[in-house]
Motif scaffolding. Structure first.
Motif, PDB file in Angstrom:
ATOM      1  N   ALA A 371      66.887  -9.279  57.424  1.00 26.50           N
ATOM      2  CA  ALA A 371      68.244  -8.721  57.448  1.00 26.50           C
ATOM      3  C   ALA A 371      69.058  -9.196  56.256  1.00 26.50           C
ATOM      4  CB  ALA A 371      68.921  -9.103  58.759  1.00 26.50           C
ATOM      5  N   LEU A 372      68.871 -10.452  55.850  1.00 25.42           N
ATOM      6  CA  LEU A 372      69.602 -10.973  54.697  1.00 25.42           C
ATOM      7  C   LEU A 372      69.168 -10.275  53.411  1.00 25.42           C
ATOM      8  CD1 LEU A 372      69.560 -14.778  55.610  1.00 25.42           C
ATOM      9  CD2 LEU A 372      71.578 -13.264  55.560  1.00 25.42           C
ATOM     10  N   ARG A 373      67.877  -9.905  53.320  1.00 28.25           N
ATOM     11  CA  ARG A 373      67.375  -9.228  52.128  1.00 28.25           C
ATOM     12  C   ARG A 373      67.866  -7.787  52.046  1.00 28.25           C
ATOM     13  NH1 ARG A 373      62.564 -11.796  53.732  1.00 28.25           N
ATOM     14  NH2 ARG A 373      61.760  -9.778  54.506  1.00 28.25           N
ATOM     15  N   ALA A 374      68.117  -7.185  53.198  1.00 26.39           N
ATOM     16  CA  ALA A 374      68.570  -5.781  53.221  1.00 26.39           C
ATOM     17  C   ALA A 374      69.739  -5.646  54.186  1.00 26.39           C
ATOM     18  CB  ALA A 374      67.415  -4.869  53.627  1.00 26.39           C
ATOM     19  N   PRO A 375      70.876  -6.197  53.845  1.00 26.51           N
ATOM     20  CA  PRO A 375      72.022  -6.215  54.772  1.00 26.51           C
ATOM     21  C   PRO A 375      72.600  -4.831  55.069  1.00 26.51           C
ATOM     22  CG  PRO A 375      72.689  -6.984  52.612  1.00 26.51           C
ATOM     23  CD  PRO A 375      71.209  -6.860  52.557  1.00 26.51           C
ATOM     24  N   MET A 376      72.285  -3.834  54.247  1.00 24.14           N
ATOM     25  CA  MET A 376      72.832  -2.506  54.460  1.00 24.14           C
ATOM     26  C   MET A 376      71.998  -1.685  55.457  1.00 24.14           C
ATOM     27  SD  MET A 376      75.484  -2.805  52.768  1.00 24.14           S
ATOM     28  CE  MET A 376      76.072  -1.130  53.013  1.00 24.14           C
ATOM     29  N   GLU A 377      70.846  -2.186  55.847  1.00 26.34           N
ATOM     30  CA  GLU A 377      70.075  -1.466  56.862  1.00 26.34           C
ATOM     31  C   GLU A 377      70.885  -1.404  58.153  1.00 26.34           C
ATOM     32  OE1 GLU A 377      66.034  -2.234  57.731  1.00 26.34           O
ATOM     33  OE2 GLU A 377      65.500  -2.760  55.662  1.00 26.34           O
TER      34      GLU A 377
END
Length: 393
Positions: A371-377
């Protein structure tokens, strides 16, 4: 349930014949009912006493002879008492007596591996009178026409001796009839098609349905067909599983040995699929799939049109597919603020959905890092928000 369909050809042949068709003759049905109730041979005396109000015994014997001629009763020898025949039992079921009628008949023939008897319907044609035929010949001779041809030989499906005196049922009227005698030559009539439907429930025998319109050429208005013909003999030795597998082989290219191996492993029918095999999200979530089957030749049953197998249970084909599938389900299940305890419980529940594999799902820390790597998901917020609020500590 498996549902298979195709169009089948119907052809007709017009020929002089004697056909016994159902007629309302209660006086003869009463004799058949008497024989059925007594469950023993009946004679003229019994018929006269029970049905004719005490008329002479000879009258009872004449009635018995007529019932034998109609096929309602059958005798052991040339004379003597008679018992209920198979045709008599059928007559009682339908409430009609088969009465022979001579004339020109149109015979409707269907030759298909799923239709047990090719002769499916008969219709009486209005033939010309002898005077009309003589006038037609005279006119033809005066105009210099050649002599009429003797006609075409009977089609093979109609020339079978086994058809004579066999009780058959019309697919149009539902009434019984019997072929008693047929001439050797006639002529072809109009042709057409019907829709053949084979409905095959999982836990019961398949049922054949015929629907459509018989070719009639204006002769028979009762030609609409919606007939259930029972279980075809061709299906007697074919199991449901065999048809199910054949359809999946045609639709998905899976091998029969692989389907059989998975059946043995799971104990029931399943379809192995790869995770990236174009499955929709709903199928990934439910592990159920509606399989579209192209037109398929299924000998000895014949070729069928395209169909669909509904609600097929699917399983991952390999351990790698199971791992990818489980991880997708884990991320897809994030629909609320999550804590490590809830994620652990959810992972245990997901793992149980893969009884034939052992996927290892990411722990809560790995999910948070994703989630931190792709917070916009869209689903990342269900992890980031509770973590920011200190609910993960």
């Amino acid at each position: 349930m498996i549902r298979l369909e195709r169009n089948i050809d119907v052809r007709t042949f017009d020929v002089e014949a004697t056909v016994a068709v159902g007629r309302d003759r209660p006086e003869f049905l009463a004799v058949a009912r008497l024989a059925a109730d007594l469950r023993r041979p009946v004679d003229g005396r019994t018929i006269a006493r029970e049905l004719l109000g005490g008329l002479p015994e000879q009258t009872g014997w004449r009635v018995l002879d007529r019932c034998v001629a109609l096929g309602l009763l059958e005798q052991q020898g040339d004379r003597g008492p008679a018992v209920l025949s198979e045709s008599g039992a059928r007559a009682l079921e339908q409430g009609a007596v088969l009465v022979p009628e001579e004339g020109v008949w149109r015979f409707y023939l269907v030759e298909d591996p799923l239709v047990d008897v090719s002769l499916v319907h008969v219709a009486r044609l209005e033939a010309q009178t002898a005077k009309d035929e003589r006038n037609a010949l005279y006119e033809a001779k005066r105009e210099g026409a050649s002599r009429p041809t003797p006609g075409a030989p009977l089609p093979g499906a109609l020339a079978q001796p086994a058809l004579v005196r066999r009780f058959l049922t019309s697919i149009a009227t539902g009434k019984g009839f019997e072929l008693r005698h047929i001439a050797r030559r006639g002529e072809s009539g109009p042709s057409g098609t019907l829709r053949l439907i084979l409905e095959w429930p999982e836990a019961s025998p398949p049922q054949l349905i015929l629907r459509g319109q018989l070719p009639q050429d204006g002769q028979d208005a009762r030609s609409r067909v919606d007939h259930r013909a029972g279980t075809p003999a061709a299906c007697a030795s074919i199991p449901y599983d065999g048809v199910w597998r054949a359809l999946l082989i045609a639709a998905r290219g899976v091998q029969a040995a692989e389907l059989a191996r998975w059946h043995d492993l799971a104990g029931h029918r399943v379809l192995p699929v790869a995770f990236d095999d174009g499955l929709r999200e709903l199928s990934r979530r439910t592990m159920r799939l509606d399989v579209d089957v192209p037109p398929t030749n299924m000998n000895p049953l014949g070729r069928f049109d395209a169909t669909r197998l509904g609600d097929v249970q699917v399983v991952p084909r390999s351990d790698a597919d199971a791992q990818a599938w489980a991880e997708w389900l884990q991320w897809d299940a994030l629909d609320r603020y999550a804590t490590p305890a809830w994620l652990t419980k959810m992972a245990e529940e997901l793992t149980r959905r893969f009884p034939y594999h052992r996927p290892r799902l990411p722990n809560s820390s790995a999910l948070l890092n994703r989630a931190l790597r792709a917070p916009m998901e869209p689903r990342a917020r269900f992890l980031l928000a509770p973590a920011d609020l200190g609910l993960w500590s």
